[in-house]
Design a protein around this motif. Structure first.
Motif, mmCIF file in Angstrom:
data_model
loop_
_atom_site.group_PDB
_atom_site.id
_atom_site.type_symbol
_atom_site.label_atom_id
_atom_site.label_comp_id
_atom_site.label_asym_id
_atom_site.label_seq_id
_atom_site.Cartn_x
_atom_site.Cartn_y
_atom_site.Cartn_z
ATOM 1 N N GLY A 126 94.323 118.344 64.632
ATOM 2 C CA GLY A 126 93.379 119.336 64.149
ATOM 3 C C GLY A 126 94.017 120.708 64.009
ATOM 4 O O GLY A 126 95.233 120.869 64.158
ATOM 5 N N THR A 127 93.185 121.698 63.736
ATOM 6 C CA THR A 127 93.650 123.083 63.605
ATOM 7 C C THR A 127 92.736 123.991 64.416
ATOM 8 O O THR A 127 91.562 123.663 64.664
ATOM 9 C CB THR A 127 93.648 123.538 62.144
ATOM 10 O OG1 THR A 127 92.303 123.464 61.624
ATOM 11 C CG2 THR A 127 94.569 122.682 61.289
ATOM 12 N N ILE A 128 93.258 125.130 64.826
ATOM 13 C CA ILE A 128 92.484 126.131 65.560
ATOM 14 C C ILE A 128 92.733 127.487 64.919
ATOM 15 O O ILE A 128 93.877 127.848 64.639
ATOM 16 C CB ILE A 128 92.867 126.136 67.068
ATOM 17 C CG1 ILE A 128 92.022 127.186 67.804
ATOM 18 C CG2 ILE A 128 94.349 126.370 67.271
ATOM 19 C CD1 ILE A 128 92.147 127.096 69.325
ATOM 20 N N GLU A 129 91.648 128.217 64.663
ATOM 21 C CA GLU A 129 91.729 129.537 64.055
ATOM 22 C C GLU A 129 90.887 130.498 64.875
ATOM 23 O O GLU A 129 89.963 130.093 65.595
ATOM 24 C CB GLU A 129 91.236 129.506 62.607
ATOM 25 C CG GLU A 129 92.058 128.598 61.693
ATOM 26 C CD GLU A 129 91.465 128.505 60.302
ATOM 27 O OE1 GLU A 129 90.370 129.070 60.089
ATOM 28 O OE2 GLU A 129 92.093 127.870 59.431
ATOM 29 N N VAL A 130 91.203 131.782 64.732
ATOM 30 C CA VAL A 130 90.488 132.792 65.513
ATOM 31 C C VAL A 130 90.150 133.977 64.614
ATOM 32 O O VAL A 130 90.945 134.373 63.768
ATOM 33 C CB VAL A 130 91.321 133.250 66.736
ATOM 34 C CG1 VAL A 130 92.650 133.831 66.307
ATOM 35 C CG2 VAL A 130 90.546 134.262 67.577
ATOM 36 N N GLU A 131 88.933 134.490 64.788
ATOM 37 C CA GLU A 131 88.487 135.707 64.120
ATOM 38 C C GLU A 131 87.894 136.618 65.185
ATOM 39 O O GLU A 131 87.218 136.152 66.112
ATOM 40 C CB GLU A 131 87.436 135.392 63.048
ATOM 41 C CG GLU A 131 87.898 134.454 61.956
ATOM 42 C CD GLU A 131 86.765 134.103 61.006
ATOM 43 O OE1 GLU A 131 85.795 134.886 60.921
ATOM 44 O OE2 GLU A 131 86.829 133.030 60.375
ATOM 45 N N SER A 132 88.105 137.910 65.034
ATOM 46 C CA SER A 132 87.606 138.833 66.050
ATOM 47 C C SER A 132 87.307 140.184 65.432
ATOM 48 O O SER A 132 88.013 140.626 64.517
ATOM 49 C CB SER A 132 88.636 138.979 67.178
ATOM 50 O OG SER A 132 88.116 139.764 68.227
ATOM 51 N N VAL A 133 86.259 140.801 65.918
ATOM 52 C CA VAL A 133 85.880 142.157 65.508
ATOM 53 C C VAL A 133 85.772 142.996 66.777
ATOM 54 O O VAL A 133 85.117 142.599 67.745
ATOM 55 C CB VAL A 133 84.537 142.166 64.744
ATOM 56 C CG1 VAL A 133 84.164 143.595 64.353
ATOM 57 C CG2 VAL A 133 84.636 141.277 63.505
ATOM 58 N N LYS A 134 86.429 144.127 66.768
ATOM 59 C CA LYS A 134 86.456 145.002 67.942
ATOM 60 C C LYS A 134 85.037 145.366 68.383
ATOM 61 O O LYS A 134 84.201 145.799 67.583
ATOM 62 C CB LYS A 134 87.260 146.276 67.611
ATOM 63 C CG LYS A 134 87.546 147.181 68.788
ATOM 64 C CD LYS A 134 88.529 146.570 69.755
ATOM 65 C CE LYS A 134 88.928 147.575 70.832
ATOM 66 N NZ LYS A 134 89.824 147.001 71.834
ATOM 67 N N ASP A 135 84.750 145.164 69.716
ATOM 68 C CA ASP A 135 83.473 145.509 70.352
ATOM 69 C C ASP A 135 82.303 144.692 69.817
ATOM 70 O O ASP A 135 81.145 145.012 70.115
ATOM 71 C CB ASP A 135 83.156 147.007 70.184
ATOM 72 C CG ASP A 135 84.209 147.876 70.852
ATOM 73 O OD1 ASP A 135 84.756 147.453 71.892
ATOM 74 O OD2 ASP A 135 84.495 148.977 70.325
ATOM 75 N N GLU A 136 82.577 143.635 69.022
ATOM 76 C CA GLU A 136 81.486 142.776 68.536
ATOM 77 C C GLU A 136 81.628 141.338 69.007
ATOM 78 O O GLU A 136 80.636 140.646 69.204
ATOM 79 C CB GLU A 136 81.414 142.809 67.008
ATOM 80 C CG GLU A 136 80.965 144.153 66.452
ATOM 81 C CD GLU A 136 80.750 144.097 64.954
ATOM 82 O OE1 GLU A 136 80.717 142.969 64.396
ATOM 83 O OE2 GLU A 136 80.612 145.176 64.322
ATOM 84 N N GLY A 137 82.847 140.879 69.166
ATOM 85 C CA GLY A 137 83.018 139.519 69.659
ATOM 86 C C GLY A 137 84.131 138.771 68.955
ATOM 87 O O GLY A 137 84.760 139.270 68.016
ATOM 88 N N THR A 138 84.367 137.551 69.434
ATOM 89 C CA THR A 138 85.449 136.711 68.926
ATOM 90 C C THR A 138 84.897 135.327 68.624
ATOM 91 O O THR A 138 84.010 134.823 69.330
ATOM 92 C CB THR A 138 86.587 136.600 69.954
ATOM 93 O OG1 THR A 138 87.064 137.914 70.261
ATOM 94 C CG2 THR A 138 87.747 135.757 69.422
ATOM 95 N N LYS A 139 85.444 134.705 67.571
ATOM 96 C CA LYS A 139 85.029 133.343 67.208
ATOM 97 C C LYS A 139 86.270 132.463 67.052
ATOM 98 O O LYS A 139 87.153 132.753 66.259
ATOM 99 C CB LYS A 139 84.232 133.341 65.909
ATOM 100 C CG LYS A 139 83.805 131.938 65.488
ATOM 101 C CD LYS A 139 82.872 131.960 64.298
ATOM 102 C CE LYS A 139 83.611 132.315 63.022
ATOM 103 N NZ LYS A 139 82.742 132.196 61.825
ATOM 104 N N PHE A 140 86.310 131.388 67.862
ATOM 105 C CA PHE A 140 87.347 130.370 67.718
ATOM 106 C C PHE A 140 86.770 129.215 66.907
ATOM 107 O O PHE A 140 85.667 128.731 67.202
ATOM 108 C CB PHE A 140 87.810 129.864 69.088
ATOM 109 C CG PHE A 140 88.745 130.804 69.786
ATOM 110 C CD1 PHE A 140 90.115 130.700 69.622
ATOM 111 C CD2 PHE A 140 88.248 131.817 70.599
ATOM 112 C CE1 PHE A 140 90.976 131.573 70.266
ATOM 113 C CE2 PHE A 140 89.094 132.690 71.246
ATOM 114 C CZ PHE A 140 90.477 132.582 71.075
#
Length: 541
Positions: free
Chosen positions: A502-516
């Protein structure tokens, strides 16, 4: 206009002028000689000695007309002699003809004062005829040079001077049709196109010229050497001893050629009539042999690069491991030195020493888990059950921290070929990281999105987020932004995902949260019904 008609016109003009001025000795004889002289040019192909006959008629016509207007006709014959005879023969005939001209001219006007003009006229005609001869000779040479150059350009490569592709096929076809035993060698200069960036196209052109010259030197007995393509060359050799010649060619191209040029090459060999009876068959065999050599070289290069990359990663891991262990060792060493001054009483620092030792133990365990080959038990199981298990395991911790885990289960089961323990470890690590990223009460949202033969698992938190500059580093071993931690957690997660294809990716916004975002393959229920055994796979680090 044709020369024959020019002579006819001149003959008519001279005849008319002689009649008008009365210089003709006998008008009837003049008319007869003019007619015979003109006709001799129109029927010259039927008269064996037409050239000599025309000269005799010209002298007779001149004598009968008594006019110096015959000089253009003499000049035409002088120039023509250089075209139809060798230089020495033409020069001798022209001397005799000018002597005859001088004799006829002086017979009509034997005055001594006329000798010099007649000699000047005769000499001028000889010089003009010679200049015409030289001009024609130079013109023919230049024409021949241009013809040869044109032929050379149509059959040879302008850069290397070797035969071009079109002429190669033509000449090779002849060699194969002759039935002789010939060897075709196709050569590809390895990575020469990459030199354009360092040497420029002029430098590469110079290298290609040198390659062409060297091939002529190495294979002086070659029947055909051609530039086959951009950085490809072709050689055709006749031989008596096939095995010996092939061995010699292989040794020269594999060893001597790279030493002399500094360029590695690939080459393919085909032999007539062993590998084929036609030109196209031999080219096909040689190109296939060239492809196999390229493929083998490419595989060796990839293996070397992979080995180098592994050594680099091992070096980075060793460096990180040494750095991480050095810190707690330094702490323990310091406390032991303090205990020496206190009669080896370590009670005040016992807890701190044990914490550092536990930290080293945990670091070593995680490093071994990350790097050591292990056996993974894959079975078809429901991903929903794994997520529910994770939620139940973290129930007490989420209550203590004041966090809430929200999961929206789907009615239909989503089945995966997985190692349940590893999948639990993966999800636990990601959710625990989400807890640590939320200093205050927050929410972790787990979402499943089945698409085609895959499932997307999204784990989103409401924490402080990850700076954009650090997003690319979070999966690097030993990289961490925490005050405590080994920096191996996300590296282990990444490895587990890779083990499950599989694959794993990450997105994040400062002071808002992170999504894996995890993307993993699934299996259909029909496939599950036919599966009776668990798949066991050994995956190396």
């Amino acid at each position: 206009m044709n020369v024959k008609w020019i002579i006819l016109i001149y003959s008519c003009i001279i005849f008319a002028y002689s009649l008008i001025t009365g210089s003709a000795t006998s008008p009837l004889l003049l008319a007869l000689l003019a007619a015979l002289y003109a006709i001799s040019h129109f029927v010259s192909q039927r008269i064996p000695i037409h050239n000599l006959l025309q000269l005799v008629l010209l002298v007779a016509f001149h004598w009968s007309s008594g006019s110096e207007w015959c000089i253009p006709l003499y000049l035409l014959h002088l120039c023509r002699e250089y075209r139809i005879s060798s230089f020495n023969t033409a020069f001798s005939i022209n001397i005799v003809l000018m002597l005859a001209f001088s004799a006829v001219s002086l017979s009509h006007n034997p005055d001594v004062s006329n000798y010099i003009p007649v000699a000047y006229t005769a000499l001028s005609c000889l010089v003009l005829a010679y200049l015409y001869c030289k001009y024609i000779h130079d013109f023919e040479q230049q024409k021949q040079m241009f013809t040869n150059e044109k032929k050379h350009l149509t059959t040879h490569d302008s850069l290397t001077g070797l035969y071009n592709l079109q002429e190669f096929h033509k000449q090779f076809e002849k060699l194969v049709s002759s039935g002789d035993t010939v060897i075709l060698v196709l050569i590809d200069c390895k990575d020469i196109k990459a030199l354009n960036t360092t040497n420029g196209f002029q430098g590469v052109n110079k290298i290609l010229k040198q390659v062409g010259q060297l091939l002529r030197i190495i294979f002086p007995d070659a029947s055909l050497i051609s530039r086959y393509g951009g950085d490809e060359f072709a050689i055709v050799l006749k031989c008596d001893d096939l095995q010996h010649t092939v061995h010699t060619i292989t040794q020269q191209l594999a060893s001597e050629f790279p030493k002399l040029t500094g360029i590695d090459i690939h080459f393919g060999i085909a032999c007539h009539p062993v590998d084929g009876l036609t030109k196209d068959d031999l080219i096909l065999v040689a190109e296939h042999s060239l492809y196999l050599m390229k493929r083998e070289s490419w595989l060796k290069r990839e293996e070397h690069m992979l080995r180098s990359e592994k050594l680099r990663v091992v070096g980075e891991l060793a460096s990180g491991m040494a750095h991480e262990i050095r810190n707690p060792l330094t702490t323990v060493k310091g406390f032991l030195q303090l205990s020496k001054a206190s009669s080896y009483n370590i009670e005040p620092w016992y807890d701190l020493i044990m914490d550092e030792i536990n930290r080293m133990s945990m670091l070593t365990a995680e490093f071994l888990q990350f790097s050591r080959p292990h056996v993974t038990q894959f079975k078809v199981q429901s991903i929903q059950k794994c997520i529910h298990r994770v939620i139940s395991l973290l129930d007490s911790e989420s209550t203590r921290l004041g966090h809430y885990i929200r999961f929206e289960p789907r009615e239909e089961p989503i089945l995966m070929m997985m190692d349940q323990d590893k999948m639990l470890q993966l999800l636990l690590n990601l959710v625990k990281n989400a807890f640590e990223a939320m200093p205050e009460q927050g929410q972790v949202h787990i979402k499943l999105l089945p698409i085609d033969q895959k499932v997307i698992i999204e784990i989103t938190d409401t924490g402080k987020g990850i700076p954009e500059s650090e997003l690319e580093k979070i999966f690097i071993p030993f990289y961490t932004t925490k005050d405590s931690g080994t920096g191996l957690g996300l590296s282990i997660c990444h490895k587990i995902v890779q083990d499950h294809e599989g694959t794993i990716e990450v997105e994040s916004v400062k002071d808002e949260g992170t999504k894996f975002t995890l993307t993993l393959p699934t299996v259909s229920p029909k496939t599950t019904e036919t599966t009776t055994k668990a798949a066991e796979t050994t995956i190396s680090a």
